[in-house]
Write a protein that holds these residues in place. Structure first.
Motif, PDB file in Angstrom:
ATOM      1  N   MET A  75      36.091  -9.173  21.035  1.00 25.95           N
ATOM      2  CA  MET A  75      36.452 -10.178  20.039  1.00 25.95           C
ATOM      3  C   MET A  75      36.962  -9.510  18.774  1.00 25.95           C
ATOM      4  O   MET A  75      36.646  -8.353  18.490  1.00 25.95           O
ATOM      5  N   ARG A  76      37.709 -10.260  18.013  1.00 23.09           N
ATOM      6  CA  ARG A  76      38.128  -9.819  16.689  1.00 23.09           C
ATOM      7  C   ARG A  76      37.277 -10.575  15.671  1.00 23.09           C
ATOM      8  O   ARG A  76      37.283 -11.811  15.656  1.00 23.09           O
ATOM      9  N   ILE A  77      36.550  -9.822  14.860  1.00 18.71           N
ATOM     10  CA  ILE A  77      35.556 -10.395  13.956  1.00 18.71           C
ATOM     11  C   ILE A  77      35.876 -10.025  12.519  1.00 18.71           C
ATOM     12  O   ILE A  77      36.204  -8.864  12.230  1.00 18.71           O
ATOM     13  N   LEU A  78      35.795 -10.992  11.634  1.00 17.59           N
ATOM     14  CA  LEU A  78      35.984 -10.754  10.207  1.00 17.59           C
ATOM     15  C   LEU A  78      34.622 -10.667   9.538  1.00 17.59           C
ATOM     16  O   LEU A  78      33.811 -11.592   9.647  1.00 17.59           O
ATOM     17  N   VAL A  79      34.366  -9.570   8.837  1.00 19.94           N
ATOM     18  CA  VAL A  79      33.127  -9.370   8.092  1.00 19.94           C
ATOM     19  C   VAL A  79      33.461  -9.391   6.608  1.00 19.94           C
ATOM     20  O   VAL A  79      34.253  -8.564   6.134  1.00 19.94           O
ATOM     21  N   VAL A  80      32.881 -10.334   5.875  1.00 21.82           N
ATOM     22  CA  VAL A  80      33.109 -10.442   4.437  1.00 21.82           C
ATOM     23  C   VAL A  80      31.780 -10.161   3.739  1.00 21.82           C
ATOM     24  O   VAL A  80      30.886 -11.016   3.693  1.00 21.82           O
ATOM     25  N   GLU A  81      31.643  -8.959   3.234  1.00 16.88           N
ATOM     26  CA  GLU A  81      30.372  -8.477   2.665  1.00 16.88           C
ATOM     27  C   GLU A  81      30.691  -7.493   1.543  1.00 16.88           C
ATOM     28  O   GLU A  81      31.444  -6.528   1.745  1.00 16.88           O
ATOM     29  N   ASP A  82      30.143  -7.740   0.350  1.00 21.18           N
ATOM     30  CA  ASP A  82      30.457  -6.871  -0.785  1.00 21.18           C
ATOM     31  C   ASP A  82      29.566  -5.627  -0.854  1.00 21.18           C
ATOM     32  O   ASP A  82      29.957  -4.622  -1.460  1.00 21.18           O
ATOM     33  N   ASP A  83      28.396  -5.684  -0.242  1.00 15.92           N
ATOM     34  CA  ASP A  83      27.519  -4.513  -0.248  1.00 15.92           C
ATOM     35  C   ASP A  83      28.020  -3.501   0.789  1.00 15.92           C
ATOM     36  O   ASP A  83      28.038  -3.791   1.990  1.00 15.92           O
ATOM     37  N   ALA A  84      28.441  -2.324   0.304  1.00 16.31           N
ATOM     38  CA  ALA A  84      29.081  -1.342   1.184  1.00 16.31           C
ATOM     39  C   ALA A  84      28.157  -0.883   2.301  1.00 16.31           C
ATOM     40  O   ALA A  84      28.590  -0.703   3.450  1.00 16.31           O
ATOM     41  N   GLU A  85      26.865  -0.688   1.985  1.00 10.83           N
ATOM     42  CA  GLU A  85      25.933  -0.191   2.999  1.00 10.83           C
ATOM     43  C   GLU A  85      25.716  -1.230   4.097  1.00 10.83           C
ATOM     44  O   GLU A  85      25.739  -0.906   5.291  1.00 10.83           O
ATOM     45  N   THR A  86      25.511  -2.483   3.688  1.00 13.06           N
ATOM     46  CA  THR A  86      25.316  -3.550   4.666  1.00 13.06           C
ATOM     47  C   THR A  86      26.568  -3.741   5.514  1.00 13.06           C
ATOM     48  O   THR A  86      26.499  -3.897   6.736  1.00 13.06           O
ATOM     49  N   ALA A  87      27.730  -3.718   4.861  1.00 11.31           N
ATOM     50  CA  ALA A  87      28.978  -3.895   5.585  1.00 11.31           C
ATOM     51  C   ALA A  87      29.183  -2.787   6.616  1.00 11.31           C
ATOM     52  O   ALA A  87      29.579  -3.048   7.760  1.00 11.31           O
ATOM     53  N   ALA A  88      28.914  -1.546   6.224  1.00 11.14           N
ATOM     54  CA  ALA A  88      29.090  -0.421   7.148  1.00 11.14           C
ATOM     55  C   ALA A  88      28.161  -0.547   8.344  1.00 11.14           C
ATOM     56  O   ALA A  88      28.538  -0.239   9.481  1.00 11.14           O
ATOM     57  N   TYR A  89      26.928  -1.011   8.085  1.00  9.54           N
ATOM     58  CA  TYR A  89      25.936  -1.207   9.153  1.00  9.54           C
ATOM     59  C   TYR A  89      26.437  -2.241  10.162  1.00  9.54           C
ATOM     60  O   TYR A  89      26.379  -2.035  11.383  1.00  9.54           O
ATOM     61  N   ILE A  90      26.973  -3.357   9.654  1.00 12.22           N
ATOM     62  CA  ILE A  90      27.454  -4.422  10.538  1.00 12.22           C
ATOM     63  C   ILE A  90      28.704  -3.974  11.296  1.00 12.22           C
ATOM     64  O   ILE A  90      28.810  -4.158  12.518  1.00 12.22           O
ATOM     65  N   VAL A  91      29.645  -3.397  10.572  1.00  9.85           N
ATOM     66  CA  VAL A  91      30.904  -2.974  11.196  1.00  9.85           C
ATOM     67  C   VAL A  91      30.648  -1.943  12.294  1.00  9.85           C
ATOM     68  O   VAL A  91      31.206  -2.036  13.394  1.00  9.85           O
ATOM     69  N   ARG A  92      29.798  -0.963  11.995  1.00  8.34           N
ATOM     70  CA  ARG A  92      29.507   0.069  12.994  1.00  8.34           C
ATOM     71  C   ARG A  92      28.890  -0.538  14.249  1.00  8.34           C
ATOM     72  O   ARG A  92      29.292  -0.226  15.373  1.00  8.34           O
ATOM     73  N   GLY A  93      27.933  -1.437  14.071  1.00  5.16           N
ATOM     74  CA  GLY A  93      27.286  -2.062  15.222  1.00  5.16           C
ATOM     75  C   GLY A  93      28.244  -2.890  16.053  1.00  5.16           C
ATOM     76  O   GLY A  93      28.218  -2.849  17.293  1.00  5.16           O
ATOM     77  N   LEU A  94      29.123  -3.633  15.384  1.00  3.83           N
ATOM     78  CA  LEU A  94      30.077  -4.465  16.110  1.00  3.83           C
ATOM     79  C   LEU A  94      31.103  -3.619  16.860  1.00  3.83           C
ATOM     80  O   LEU A  94      31.467  -3.924  17.998  1.00  3.83           O
ATOM     81  N   GLU A  95      31.556  -2.554  16.226  1.00  2.00           N
ATOM     82  CA  GLU A  95      32.517  -1.685  16.897  1.00  2.00           C
ATOM     83  C   GLU A  95      31.880  -0.972  18.089  1.00  2.00           C
ATOM     84  O   GLU A  95      32.523  -0.797  19.131  1.00  2.00           O
ATOM     85  N   GLU A  96      30.613  -0.593  17.956  1.00  2.00           N
ATOM     86  CA  GLU A  96      29.907   0.024  19.074  1.00  2.00           C
ATOM     87  C   GLU A  96      29.755  -0.954  20.233  1.00  2.00           C
ATOM     88  O   GLU A  96      29.675  -0.549  21.398  1.00  2.00           O
TER      89      GLU A  96
END
Length: 225
Positions: free
Chosen positions: A1-22
């Motif tokens: 899927m193609r997912i849009l993540v809108v999150e201003d906290d860099a650490e939280t965003a990186a955590y979500i993005v990494r998990g989704l890409e994995e």
């Protein structure tokens, strides 16, 4: 899927993005509501993950704007505010799910997958057309070839019933149930009388009839004669 993540906290965003890409997904990330709205209205996303508290444009306002643009991409709100009122506000803004921080990534992924499995919502028709006959269901206006046709409420309901079933033969019993809410035969000519009045308003003065009687069967609205 193609997912849009809108999150201003860099650490939280990186955590979500990494998990989704994995997990095999393609991820677009925005750090504020305005950028998120830009990405979301560009289309092509299967799910949006949106933080509620965002700079420039908060998450609720962003999702409202997405919905106002006619985009139905499912949205999950992430927030530290987990009260019932907050959840209700998020859902009423156009969100489809609500996940309180802190959260387990496995739960977020499960919720994303659940939203992706939902069948897409069909947009409800607001305008019906048969040939040059047009019915605006919101404004309650009927026109044919641009000419306004004034109908009584029952006539409007009858024509709407027929137009929604364009090309299908509709029986007298179907009309009694669907237009008059009669679940018995009143032994009157109420259907025939209203069809005659409707035909006079819709067809008279035009080159082609749209309302047809199918002898022994019922009625049909069609534009092909």
């Amino acid at each position: 899927m193609r997912i849009l993540v809108v999150e201003d906290d860099a650490e939280t965003a990186a955590y979500i993005v990494r998990g989704l890409e994995e997990a095999g997904h393609v991820v677009d990330r925005a750090a504020d509501g305005q950028d998120g709205l830009f990405h979301a209205t560009g289309g092509g996303h299967d799910v949006m993950v949106v933080d509620r508290m965002l700079p420039k444009l908060d998450g609720l306002s962003m999702v409202r704007a997405v919905r106002a643009a006619g985009i139905a991409t499912p949205a999950i709100f992430l927030t530290a505010r987990a009260g019932v009122g907050d959840r209700v506000e998020g859902l009423e803004a156009g969100g489809d799910d609500y996940l309180a921080k802190p959260f387990a990534f496995a739960e977020l992924l499960a919720r994303i997958n659940a939203l992706a499995r939902r069948p897409p919502l069909q947009q409800e028709l607001t305008v019906l057309r048969v040939g040059d006959l047009e019915m605006d269901l919101i404004r309650r206006i009927v026109t044919r070839a641009g000419k306004r046709i004034d109908l009584q409420p029952r006539e409007f309901r009858l024509l709407e019933y027929l137009m929604r079933r364009e090309g299908q033969v509709v029986t007298r019993t179907m009309l009694l149930e669907g237009v008059w809410d009669f679940h018995f035969d009143p032994k009157t000519s109420v259907v025939e009388t209203h069809i005659s009045r409707l035909r006079a308003k819709v067809d008279r003065g035009f080159d082609r009839d749209l309302i047809h009687t199918i002898r022994g069967a019922g009625y049909v609205v069609r534009a092909d004669g």
